[in-house]
Design a protein around this motif. Structure first.
Motif, PDB file in Angstrom:
ATOM      1  N   GLY A  39      -2.180   3.071 -27.544  1.00  0.00           N
ATOM      2  CA  GLY A  39      -0.940   2.375 -27.268  1.00  0.00           C
ATOM      3  C   GLY A  39      -0.752   1.158 -28.145  1.00  0.00           C
ATOM      4  N   LYS A  40      -1.826   0.705 -28.738  1.00  0.00           N
ATOM      5  CA  LYS A  40      -1.819  -0.407 -29.674  1.00  0.00           C
ATOM      6  C   LYS A  40      -2.710  -0.039 -30.848  1.00  0.00           C
ATOM      7  N   LEU A  41      -2.600  -0.814 -31.943  1.00  0.00           N
ATOM      8  CA  LEU A  41      -3.299  -0.453 -33.182  1.00  0.00           C
ATOM      9  C   LEU A  41      -4.397  -1.432 -33.559  1.00  0.00           C
ATOM     10  N   SER A  42      -4.665  -2.432 -32.769  1.00  0.00           N
ATOM     11  CA  SER A  42      -5.645  -3.437 -33.150  1.00  0.00           C
ATOM     12  C   SER A  42      -7.037  -2.837 -33.210  1.00  0.00           C
ATOM     13  N   LEU A  43      -7.834  -3.263 -34.159  1.00  0.00           N
ATOM     14  CA  LEU A  43      -9.221  -2.807 -34.292  1.00  0.00           C
ATOM     15  C   LEU A  43     -10.159  -3.437 -33.276  1.00  0.00           C
ATOM     16  N   SER A  44      -9.643  -4.403 -32.545  1.00  0.00           N
ATOM     17  CA  SER A  44     -10.493  -5.075 -31.559  1.00  0.00           C
ATOM     18  C   SER A  44     -10.801  -4.198 -30.348  1.00  0.00           C
ATOM     19  N   TYR A  45     -10.028  -3.121 -30.145  1.00  0.00           N
ATOM     20  CA  TYR A  45     -10.269  -2.229 -29.007  1.00  0.00           C
ATOM     21  C   TYR A  45     -11.310  -1.193 -29.394  1.00  0.00           C
ATOM     22  N   PRO A  46     -12.208  -0.783 -28.433  1.00  0.00           N
ATOM     23  CA  PRO A  46     -13.207   0.257 -28.732  1.00  0.00           C
ATOM     24  C   PRO A  46     -12.556   1.619 -28.921  1.00  0.00           C
ATOM     25  N   THR A  47     -13.228   2.460 -29.700  1.00  0.00           N
ATOM     26  CA  THR A  47     -12.696   3.792 -30.007  1.00  0.00           C
ATOM     27  C   THR A  47     -13.412   4.826 -29.136  1.00  0.00           C
ATOM     28  N   PRO A  48     -12.682   5.511 -28.239  1.00  0.00           N
ATOM     29  CA  PRO A  48     -13.331   6.521 -27.380  1.00  0.00           C
ATOM     30  C   PRO A  48     -13.661   7.795 -28.163  1.00  0.00           C
ATOM     31  N   ASP A  49     -14.480   8.643 -27.548  1.00  0.00           N
ATOM     32  CA  ASP A  49     -14.898   9.889 -28.201  1.00  0.00           C
ATOM     33  C   ASP A  49     -13.717  10.816 -28.457  1.00  0.00           C
ATOM     34  N   GLY A  50     -12.792  10.863 -27.523  1.00  0.00           N
ATOM     35  CA  GLY A  50     -11.647  11.741 -27.706  1.00  0.00           C
ATOM     36  C   GLY A  50     -10.840  11.359 -28.946  1.00  0.00           C
ATOM     37  N   GLU A  51     -10.669  10.058 -29.218  1.00  0.00           N
ATOM     38  CA  GLU A  51      -9.960   9.625 -30.415  1.00  0.00           C
ATOM     39  C   GLU A  51     -10.698  10.020 -31.690  1.00  0.00           C
ATOM     40  N   LEU A  52     -12.079   9.880 -31.625  1.00  0.00           N
ATOM     41  CA  LEU A  52     -12.863  10.273 -32.798  1.00  0.00           C
ATOM     42  C   LEU A  52     -12.730  11.761 -33.067  1.00  0.00           C
ATOM     43  N   TYR A  53     -12.771  12.592 -32.000  1.00  0.00           N
ATOM     44  CA  TYR A  53     -12.640  14.035 -32.201  1.00  0.00           C
ATOM     45  C   TYR A  53     -11.238  14.411 -32.698  1.00  0.00           C
ATOM     46  N   THR A  54     -10.248  13.642 -32.233  1.00  0.00           N
ATOM     47  CA  THR A  54      -8.882  13.925 -32.695  1.00  0.00           C
ATOM     48  C   THR A  54      -8.745  13.654 -34.189  1.00  0.00           C
ATOM     49  N   TYR A  55      -9.346  12.538 -34.645  1.00  0.00           N
ATOM     50  CA  TYR A  55      -9.346  12.264 -36.093  1.00  0.00           C
ATOM     51  C   TYR A  55      -9.947  13.435 -36.852  1.00  0.00           C
ATOM     52  N   SER A  56     -11.114  13.899 -36.366  1.00  0.00           N
ATOM     53  CA  SER A  56     -11.819  14.963 -37.082  1.00  0.00           C
ATOM     54  C   SER A  56     -11.011  16.240 -37.104  1.00  0.00           C
ATOM     55  N   ALA A  57     -10.414  16.594 -35.944  1.00  0.00           N
ATOM     56  CA  ALA A  57      -9.655  17.840 -35.870  1.00  0.00           C
ATOM     57  C   ALA A  57      -8.430  17.795 -36.768  1.00  0.00           C
ATOM     58  N   VAL A  58      -7.666  16.688 -36.705  1.00  0.00           N
ATOM     59  CA  VAL A  58      -6.452  16.596 -37.517  1.00  0.00           C
ATOM     60  C   VAL A  58      -6.796  16.518 -39.008  1.00  0.00           C
ATOM     61  N   TRP A  59      -7.833  15.754 -39.332  1.00  0.00           N
ATOM     62  CA  TRP A  59      -8.225  15.675 -40.751  1.00  0.00           C
ATOM     63  C   TRP A  59      -8.682  17.029 -41.264  1.00  0.00           C
ATOM     64  N   LEU A  60      -9.385  17.799 -40.367  1.00  0.00           N
ATOM     65  CA  LEU A  60      -9.827  19.130 -40.780  1.00  0.00           C
ATOM     66  C   LEU A  60      -8.634  20.039 -41.030  1.00  0.00           C
ATOM     67  N   LEU A  61      -7.622  19.943 -40.183  1.00  0.00           N
ATOM     68  CA  LEU A  61      -6.415  20.736 -40.412  1.00  0.00           C
ATOM     69  C   LEU A  61      -5.726  20.335 -41.720  1.00  0.00           C
ATOM     70  N   MET A  62      -5.663  19.028 -41.986  1.00  0.00           N
ATOM     71  CA  MET A  62      -5.038  18.557 -43.228  1.00  0.00           C
ATOM     72  C   MET A  62      -5.832  19.027 -44.447  1.00  0.00           C
ATOM     73  N   ALA A  63      -7.170  18.959 -44.366  1.00  0.00           N
ATOM     74  CA  ALA A  63      -7.988  19.419 -45.479  1.00  0.00           C
ATOM     75  C   ALA A  63      -7.817  20.911 -45.693  1.00  0.00           C
ATOM     76  N   SER A  64      -7.761  21.663 -44.591  1.00  0.00           N
ATOM     77  CA  SER A  64      -7.572  23.109 -44.716  1.00  0.00           C
ATOM     78  C   SER A  64      -6.225  23.436 -45.357  1.00  0.00           C
TER      79      SER A  64
END
Length: 903
Positions: A799-824
């Motif tokens: 909901g916000k973009l500040s780096l001060s908030y911790p990154t949950p596992d679901g967000e990390l997996y979403t990065y990986s999945a979307v980046w994998l789709l973009m790379a593919s």
């Protein structure tokens, strides 16, 4: 006591006479020495020729390779008469004397048989003017200095006698006149008895300076004598000096001219009567120009121009009677037009030419070419004079006589056509300039009072009548270049009307001013319709059409608000396009281009846009309406590809401005021009400048003549957009570390404008930019798109973009999945499109995804979660490899390991 002072004042005269005899002895000695040298050289030349001549006589054989010239046919026409042949006996004598004194070789007689030259002619480059001047000064500096000293002695004698009050006024003037006459007589006697020489000319020049000084001082000293009589004496001295210069040569002309223009400065009587000095300078200029009619010398022209206009410049520091400067410039104009060619009634006409520039080339080849730049300087001087004395206080003769004279001269000599226009513009500036002033760094305009406005009204009316009636009368007489006179007669009333509307606050009825402009526009529209139906030149038709549209535009300026004025200009694109499609005029496309430039510059750079009322939606009809008018003009002229390209490019530019204005309008509640520069401002500027760069690149592809210009403009816009996006949007205002407010709405938020749309612009540039620069743009588009997707993922989870908030596992997996789709997608698209750069970009992103999965995502997983994660990654990679093989064309042989061609 007066006799004693008379004796003391006579001593310098005896010194001068003794100096003359000393100079005579020196000249005789030098003359004899030169004769001896010439005789010795002649004897040596004869001795050298004696031996070859004896050999030729002995052999009695003519030299080889010599043929007699062919006989001249009896029917061959006689050659054109030379200057001496065509002149009258008196003029021929004067020209011959002038040629002999000024070092000009006489033309060969017509009966002289042609000579045969065995050796080829030797040609040498003529020395330049300043080289000849320097050589003359080095060789004759004593002569020049002596003549100047003689003249200054007489000048200072008169000046000293005035300061000290020595002798009576009559005695001082009479002694000076006697000294000048005696020196002139001595110089003439030496010339007649010893031949022409520069020393005698210098002596005569000093005598003329003394006579000038004596006569000019008489204005102060001899109050009982009529000024007309003294001016007659000055005229006689000027005439005699210039006439004697034909016999003595350029030294007397230079000294006489120098002394004549400088004497009023050296003999300053303190009376402050600059009028008398200007009359005297006018007389001197008359005879100097008369001398130029016989002898052509560039330095003489420069001396006359500098001396006559220099005295006008000096007059600015004094306070003569009203109109004296203008009348002086009027007299100078007539003298420069009439005297050099003895055209007293200004009847001389230019040779016919196909266009005006050809006339300019012809003038450069004539001996009177300095007249044209001199008249330009006089016109500028008149403008400065009117600004100094103010137009409202100028009398009608001083204001109208000079333009009337220039109109008359231009009607017979079309080379002078720009001068009346230049004077009209200078007069308009002279009206406005006294009303402008600076307060600190701000330029202020002060409206004239009621009395000044009333005076200006009558003068504007008289100028309009003069220019309009004069142009109509000349058109009635079928003068050359009718297009020029049509334009002058039509635009003068519009100029005077515009000046009156902005200056005359006492007449504030907008309906009256607008009605007058509308009437003028309708009159010109009627005349243009008549011209379109009759056989006349395209220039006349275009000028009438332009005048009509300008009158209607002026009415729109007066009646409509500022924001609607641009739309009034843009609507004329439609009417002009219709006229061009129907009549196919040759010059009307340039009017359309000029109007396009006015509309674009007004909507792009107009500083008054900041002051428009934000309570109305003016941006929609001003920007949007102008865009629609440009597109309509392009559709009307769709068969004219060259002009259509201009209209389409302008319409695209206006469309970008319209979109930008409307976006700002809706974002800021009507306040399009917000003074702060925020993250949103920077994002919008990136889109505006980038879109404009794309438009100009596309316009450069369509243009045939201005490709380089559009490429430079596009480069400037793209550099501004790239710097703004990288430094401000990506680095400074990046919401990851800057307190930038982003709407909580997923996807449809400010990130789409700041990072998503610039990626699309970069893809467009990939197709517009050439070669390697285009590939760099594609790489930048991929990186920017990756940043946009990553920011949207974080905004979706946090909901916000500040780096001060911790990154949950679901967000990390979403990065990986979307980046994998973009790379593919990049790998498959690069392989399918055979684009090596796209393929390598996808491969690099895939390696990043794999490294992230191993190092970050799966570092904390254990048990079945780890098994499932690795199983999913492996299956994804296998599926990607299978798709890669299926999509690769079997017939193509990959040049490298990737199986794609390098782009």
């Amino acid at each position: 006591m007066d006799e004693l002072w008379l004796l003391l004042m006579a001593l310098p005269l005896f010194v001068v006479v003794g100096a003359c005899f000393g100079i005579r002895a020196w000249v005789v000695t030098r003359h004899l020495r030169d004769h001896i040298t010439q005789l010795q050289e002649r004897v040596q030349e004869l001795e050298q020729r004696e031996a070859p001549r004896t050999t030729d006589v002995a052999t009695a054989r003519p030299p080889e390779n010599l043929t007699a010239p062919p006989p001249r046919p009896e029917a061959e026409p006689a050659p054109p008469p030379t200057r001496q042949e065509s002149a009258t006996p008196t003029e021929a004598t004067q020209h011959a004397a002038a040629d002999a004194a000024w070092g000009v070789e006489p033309a060969p007689a017509a009966e002289q048989p042609p000579t045969i030259s065995i050796s080829p002619p030797i040609t040498a480059e003529a020395p330049r003017f300043f080289d000849r001047l320097a050589a003359n000064l080095r060789a004759n500096w004593m002569i020049w200095l002596g003549g100047i000293c003689v003249g200054l002695a007489g000048v200072f004698m008169v000046h000293y006698s005035i300061e000290q009050g020595l002798l009576g006024p009559e005695a001082r003037v009479i002694l000076s006149l006697i000294a000048g006459v005696v020196l002139h007589g001595a110089a003439e006697w030496l010339r007649r008895s010893r031949g022409q020489h520069d020393v005698f000319a210098a002596l005569a020049g000093g005598a003329s300076i003394i006579l000038y000084a004596a006569l000019f001082a008489a204005f102060k000293l001899l109050n009982d004598i009529s000024p007309g009589l003294i001016f007659t004496g000055m005229a006689l001295v000027s005439f005699a000096t210039q006439a004697l210069a034909l016999r003595h040569g350029p030294v007397l002309a230079a000294l006489g001219m120098l002394g004549g223009y400088l004497v009023p400065i050296l003999v300053n009587t303190g009376s402050g009567q600059i009028e008398l000095a200007l009359i005297y300078i006018g007389i001197l200029t008359l005879f100097s120009l008369w001398l130029l009619a016989y002898v052509e010398r560039r330095w003489l022209w420069l001396g006359v121009i500098a001396g006559s206009l220099g005295w006008w410049l000096l007059s600015l520091g004094s306070h003569p009677a009203d109109g004296v400067r203008s009348l002086y410039l009027l007299a100078l104009t007539y003298l420069f037009l009439a005297v050099p060619g003895y055209d007293w009634l200004l009847q001389r006409r230019d040779e016919p030419a196909s266009h005006w520039l050809q006339l300019l080339k012809q003038v450069r080849s004539t001996r009177y070419w300095p007249v044209l730049p001199t008249l330009v300087l006089i016109v500028l001087a008149q403008g400065i004079t009117l600004a100094t004395e103010t137009v409202s206080r100028s009398s009608y003769p001083t204001l109208l006589l000079l333009p009337a004279l220039l109109l008359l001269a231009a009607s017979r000599r079309p080379i002078l056509n720009p001068l009346p226009v230049l004077l009209l513009l200078a007069t308009a500036l002279a009206v406005v300039m006294p009303m402008l002033s600076y307060l600190g760094d701000q330029l202020l305009f002060t409206a004239p009072d009621a009395a000044t406005q009333a005076a200006l009204v009558s003068r504007f009316v008289m100028l309009t009548i003069l220019y309009t009636a004069g142009s109509a009368w000349l058109l009635q007489r079928r003068v050359e270049y009718p297009g020029f006179w049509v334009g002058l007669g039509c635009f003068t009333p519009l100029l005077m009307l515009a000046l009156g509307y902005y200056l005359f606050t006492a007449f504030t009825a907008d309906w009256a001013w607008g009605g007058a402009a509308l009437i003028l526009g309708l009159i010109y529209l009627t005349l243009s319709k008549m011209a379109l139906e009759r056989p006349t030149s395209d220039l006349v038709r275009v000028l009438l059409i332009s005048s009509a549209h300008l009158g209607l535009s002026l009415a729109a300026v007066i009646w409509l608000v500022d924001a609607t004025l641009t739309l009034a200009f843009a609507v004329q694109l439609i009417t002009l396009s219709l006229l061009q499609r129907h009549y196919q005029l040759r010059l009307l496309p340039w009017v359309i281009r000029l109007l396009l430039a006015v509309v674009i510059c007004r909507l792009t750079f107009n500083p008054w846009l900041l002051t428009y009322d934000s309570g109305t939606h003016w941006s929609l009809w001003t920007y949007g309406g102008s865009t629609l008018c440009a597109f309509a003009g392009a559709w009307i002229l769709r068969h004219d590809h060259k002009l259509t390209a201009w209209l389409q490019g302008a319409a695209a530019h206006l469309l970008v401005l319209t979109l930008a204005a409307e976006v700002r309008y809706w974002l800021y509640d009507g306040d399009i021009f917000r003074h702060e520069y925020s993250f949103l401002e920077a994002s919008l500027n990136t889109l505006i400048w980038g879109s404009a760069g794309c438009v100009y690149l596309w316009r450069a592809r369509l243009s045939q003549y201005l490709q380089r210009f559009y490429q430079v403009i596009a480069t400037l816009h793209l550099l501004a957009a790239a710097g703004n996006h990288l430094l401000l949007v990506v680095l400074w205002y990046n919401p990851l570390w800057h307190s930038t407010e982003i709407s909580p709405t997923p996807l449809w938020n400010l990130l789409l404008i700041s990072y998503g749309l610039p990626s699309l612009l970069m893809l467009i540039l990939w197709r517009l930019l050439p070669g390697r620069i285009g590939r760099y743009s594609a790489m930048a588009a991929g990186l920017n798109w990756l940043l946009f997707i990553s920011l949207e993922i974080r905004h979706l989870w946090q909901g916000k973009l500040s780096l001060s908030y911790p990154t949950p596992d679901g967000e990390l997996y979403t990065y990986s999945a979307v980046w994998l789709l973009m790379a593919s997608g990049a790998l498959l698209g690069g392989n399918w499109l055979q684009k090596a750069s796209l393929y390598r970009g996808g491969l690099a992103l895939l390696l990043v995804v794999v490294a992230k999965l191993f190092l970050i995502d799966m570092s904390d997983l254990t048990g079945l979660w780890r098994v499932a994660s690795f199983m999913g990654l492996g299956l994804a990679l296998l599926a990607l490899a299978w798709l890669h093989q299926r999509l690769t064309p079997k017939s193509s042989v990959p040049p490298d390991a990737s199986g794609v061609d390098a782009d």
